[in-house]
Scaffold this active site. Structure first.
Site, short mmCIF file in Angstrom:
data_model
loop_
_atom_site.label_atom_id
_atom_site.label_comp_id
_atom_site.label_asym_id
_atom_site.label_seq_id
_atom_site.Cartn_x
_atom_site.Cartn_y
_atom_site.Cartn_z
N ASP A 479 0.83 -1.21 0.00
CA ASP A 479 0.00 0.00 0.00
C ASP A 479 0.87 1.26 0.00
OD1 ASP A 479 -2.30 1.51 0.14
OD2 ASP A 479 -3.10 0.50 1.90
N ASP A 549 -10.55 2.18 -3.62
CA ASP A 549 -11.10 1.93 -2.29
C ASP A 549 -12.62 1.90 -2.32
OD1 ASP A 549 -8.86 1.54 -0.85
OD2 ASP A 549 -8.73 3.55 -0.02
C1 DGJ Z 1 -5.83 1.96 1.78
C2 DGJ Z 1 -6.15 0.78 0.93
O1 DGJ Z 1 -6.59 1.18 -0.32
C3 DGJ Z 1 -7.16 -0.08 1.67
O2 DGJ Z 1 -7.57 -1.14 0.86
C4 DGJ Z 1 -6.58 -0.55 2.94
O3 DGJ Z 1 -5.52 -1.43 2.70
C5 DGJ Z 1 -6.11 0.63 3.78
N1 DGJ Z 1 -5.29 1.54 3.04
C6 DGJ Z 1 -5.37 0.16 4.99
O4 DGJ Z 1 -4.85 1.20 5.71
#
Ligand code: DGJ
Length: 741
Positions: A479, A549
């Site tokens: 990430d 997301d």
């Molecule tokens: C952002 C990501 O896009 C999410 O899927 C998740 O992993 C969160 N960060 C975790 O902090």
């Protein structure tokens, strides 16, 4: 041989079945562009396409050549400042303060294959026969500097890859302030620009604009390719549609700051350039040093946008992505994030994993929240050790237990970031990108590690390796949750500060290279607050990326449809989440959520312990279906049929390589009453094969399904509707060609 050199006219003809690209070296040593379009018959010269005429106010090349002006030539790699008044591709500061350069043809080579530009990611060949590369060497004798323009033509793809490399072989200290990967001058401006802008949770929406005189650009200055603009640009003719017409797609294989500019001058010439953004770039080029630009992949299509996308898909899937998982159907997973967020607790995690196994999934991914002190987004980034308070048995024990359930185990990392509340920051405050004595901006309450410093990369690599060596880890979600700001490295001299953005990305690539080489059995999925680094550079290391997301099925229609402009289905992370959806609070059916997520690397992102037995049964069926058809979906040929940006309905389909099996996804956001009859024209089928269609009794020929269409009408027109289908409808149609008797 797809690259022909005509010595008599100093012309290069690069061509395959799909396009011709023609350039010529003028007697002055200047490479000029003559043609880029549908294939032409090969011949000795196309000099008539030069179109050099005298125009008032032009700055002539010299007193002796009043008719020759750089401003009116279509240049292969313009430098401006010496007669061309348009944006140049290079800016090179010399010791005398001048930025005027004069690169002239010195020689060229044509070779089979495609040279690597490591440590930068780029498309590759598996066998030299697949492609041919032309390298044109230009030389500025005043500063003894060489500029090499590379062009790789693939035999079987409508693809040309370009990059530029500069080498200071003189004694001066030069400073490179701009080196675009490519520049291309087209003879007219009858184009529309198609781009993929967006923002967090609504990435890669499709926007189309007519070109106007002047400059139109997309860019990133955020240190990553960004949610806001993807490093992709397409020029299409105004009448080009998905199915027909001319278009040129350009995709930059890079994950940092970029600029893609389209400049139309008042003579209706269109200049496209693409590369590292010059605003945040200044690279000292000492004697003997070289700088290599990233690669731009150009795709030409005269068969519409869909054919352009299909070329990107198959090239990126098979000649950009690497590693064991490149050609493998992807594991069906459950990710813990929307289920428990950071509330990681061993007993609960094991119960979730067991429920994941019971559903028939293959991989359990523990997302953010597992490492020491990670109780909120204000703490612990950088401290990559298991939190004993959350997971008393440790990661080794946890991963073994998960494997004993018949699952693989995956883990979340955010390697480039650090929290102020972390041991790493307390020990190494100088490892944060910041300008000493100045305010430091925060993003998601966290800070950015100085990945331009190899010591930092090595430290993080070692910490991650310790975990990967100890626990049984088959998948990593990498990430990256904030943009870069105050980009200044304490480890570098003042003169080097203009290199940090690029060296940060090189550090990211170096860590990816180290981990993917050392752990080839691990599947990497890239992520950046959803899709803020969904770019070809990342795909080189991680064959899949978290698309957004936003897991709402209706929004995902747009996001996945837009993403498909460039990126293959096998690269799009897509999960079914709970309702009400956590981003939009919308309630869609489980059937719609899965029918959208199936067009990607499929998984679930919810707490499986909260599912009803009816939901579990439905999910088990979805998983069984996906196991059977994921290869078709992830590696078939993808067709966009109906755009969510144009109405209430969306449709797309995938077709197997032998064209005998196809899966159509049809989605209607809002139910309507008493509407007209509906048909959907399919694509890619065998015209004379008879197809059975799931949920339909009759069989139809491929030709009919393409020309007359598949009937979608339902009884929404009836007063006595005998269906309870309402809003958020999704249907999957499986087509199977019948074997002749
Ligand atoms: C952002 C990501 O896009 C999410 O899927 C998740 O992993 C969160 N960060 C975790 O902090």
């Amino acid at each position: 041989m797809p690259i022909h050199f005509k010595e008599s006219s100093m012309t290069f003809h690069l061509f395959n079945q799909k396009f011709s690209y023609i350039l010529k070296i003028l007697p002055e040593g200047i490479p000029v562009q003559l043609y880029f379009g549908a294939p032409l018959i090969d011949k000795e010269n196309w000099d008539y396409l030069l179109e050099s005429v005298h125009r008032p106010m032009q700055v002539a090349y010299s007193l002796e050549k009043p008719e020759l002006s750089l401003e009116h030539l279509r240049l292969e790699y313009p430098s401006s400042l010496s007669g061309d008044m348009r944006p140049g591709a290079i800016d090179l500061l010399q010791e005398n303060g001048s930025r005027v350069v004069d690169f002239q043809y010195e020689g060229h080579s044509i070779q089979r294959g495609k040279p690597s530009i490591a440590p930068l990611p780029a498309c590759y060949v598996e066998e030299d026969q697949e492609a041919e590369t032309l390298q044109i060497r230009l030389y500025d004798k005043e500063i003894q500097t060489e500029l090499v323009l590379s062009y790789t033509l693939y035999e079987d793809w409508p693809v040309l890859c370009r990059n530029a490399r500069i080498t200071n072989s003189g004694s001066q200290k030069l400073v490179l302030n701009k080196l675009m990967s490519m520049s291309l001058d087209l003879p007219d401006d009858d184009w529309q620009e198609l781009v993929l802008p967006g923002a967090w949770a609504r990435e890669r929406n499709i926007e189309v604009h007519p070109l106007h005189t002047g400059s139109q650009s997309i860019y990133s200055l955020r240190g990553h390719s960004s949610h806001h603009y993807n490093p992709f640009l397409c020029l299409k003719r105004p009448d080009t549609s998905e199915k027909q017409g001319e278009c040129i797609g350009l995709s930059l294989v890079y994950s940092g700051n970029f600029l893609a500019d389209v400049d139309v001058n008042p003579y209706h010439t269109t200049r496209i350039s693409m590369g590292i953004h010059p605003y945040t770039f200044s690279w000292p080029l000492a004697s003997g040093e070289s700088f290599q630009s990233p690669e731009v992949v150009l795709v030409y299509s005269d068969e519409g946008l869909n054919a352009m996308s299909q070329a990107f898909h198959s090239l990126f899937r098979s000649r950009l992505a690497r590693g064991e998982f490149r050609d493998k159907p992807r594991p069906l997973l459950l990710n813990s994030w929307e289920g428990i967020y950071m509330n990681v607790e061993e007993k609960k995690v094991l119960e979730m994993a067991q429920a994941t196994a019971d559903l028939g999934l293959e991989l359990f991914v523990l997302d953010d929240g597992w490492f020491k002190g990670r109780n909120s987004d204000r703490s612990a980034l950088g401290d990559w050790v298991c939190d004993p308070a959350k997971l008393p048995g440790g990661l080794k024990n946890l991963s073994e237990k998960v494997e004993a359930m018949g699952l693989q185990f995956g883990l979340w990392f955010e390697p480039e970031m650090v929290s102020l509340d972390s041991d790493l920051y307390r020990n190494h405050p100088e490892w944060v990108l910041h300008v000493p004595q100045r305010r430091l901006s925060a993003g998601r309450n966290q800070f950015v590690l100085d990945f331009s410093n190899p010591d930092v990369v090595d430290y993080i690599a070692t910490a991650m390796e310790a975990i990967l060596d100890e626990a049984k880890i088959s998948y990593i979600k990498w990430d990256m949750n904030r943009s870069l700001s105050e980009v200044y490295s304490s480890a570098s001299s003042p003169e080097q500060q203009g290199t940090i953005y690029h060296r940060f990305i090189l550090g990211v690539y170096a860590l990816y290279e180290r981990l993917t080489c050392k752990y080839p059995q691990i599947l990497f999925e890239s992520c950046a607050s959803g899709g803020a680094r969904f770019d070809p550079g990342m795909l080189y290391y991680a064959p899949q990326a978290w698309t957004s997301d936003d897991t709402d099925a209706v929004e995902r229609l747009k996001i996945q449809y837009g993403t498909s402009m460039v990126y293959p289905i096998s690269s799009m992370g897509s999960h079914v989440s709970a309702v009400p959806n956590h981003q939009l609070h919308r309630k869609t059916s489980l059937q719609m959520r899965s029918a959208v997520a199936m067009f990607g690397t499929f998984g679930y992102e919810l707490d499986p312990l909260l599912l009803s037995s009816q939901e579990k049964a439905e999910i088990q069926e979805q998983i069984a279906f996906m196991k059977k058809y994921r290869k078709l979906i992830q590696f078939g040929e993808f067709y966009r049929l109906q755009s969510p940006f144009e109405g209430n309905e969306t449709a797309w389909m995938v077709v197997s390589p032998d064209r005998k099996t196809a899966l159509v996804g049809y989605y209607r956001v809002l139910q309507q009453i008493n509407v007209g009859f509906r048909r959907l024209k399919l694509q890619g089928l065998l015209p004379d094969a008879l197809y059975s269609i799931s949920n339909k009794e009759e069989m139809e020929y491929g030709l009919e399904l393409e020309r007359a269409g598949m009937v979608l009408s339902d009884d929404s027109s009836s007063e006595n509707r005998n269906t309870d289908e309402g809003d958020y409808l999704a249907r999957l149609y499986l087509l199977q060609a019948q074997e002749p008797e």
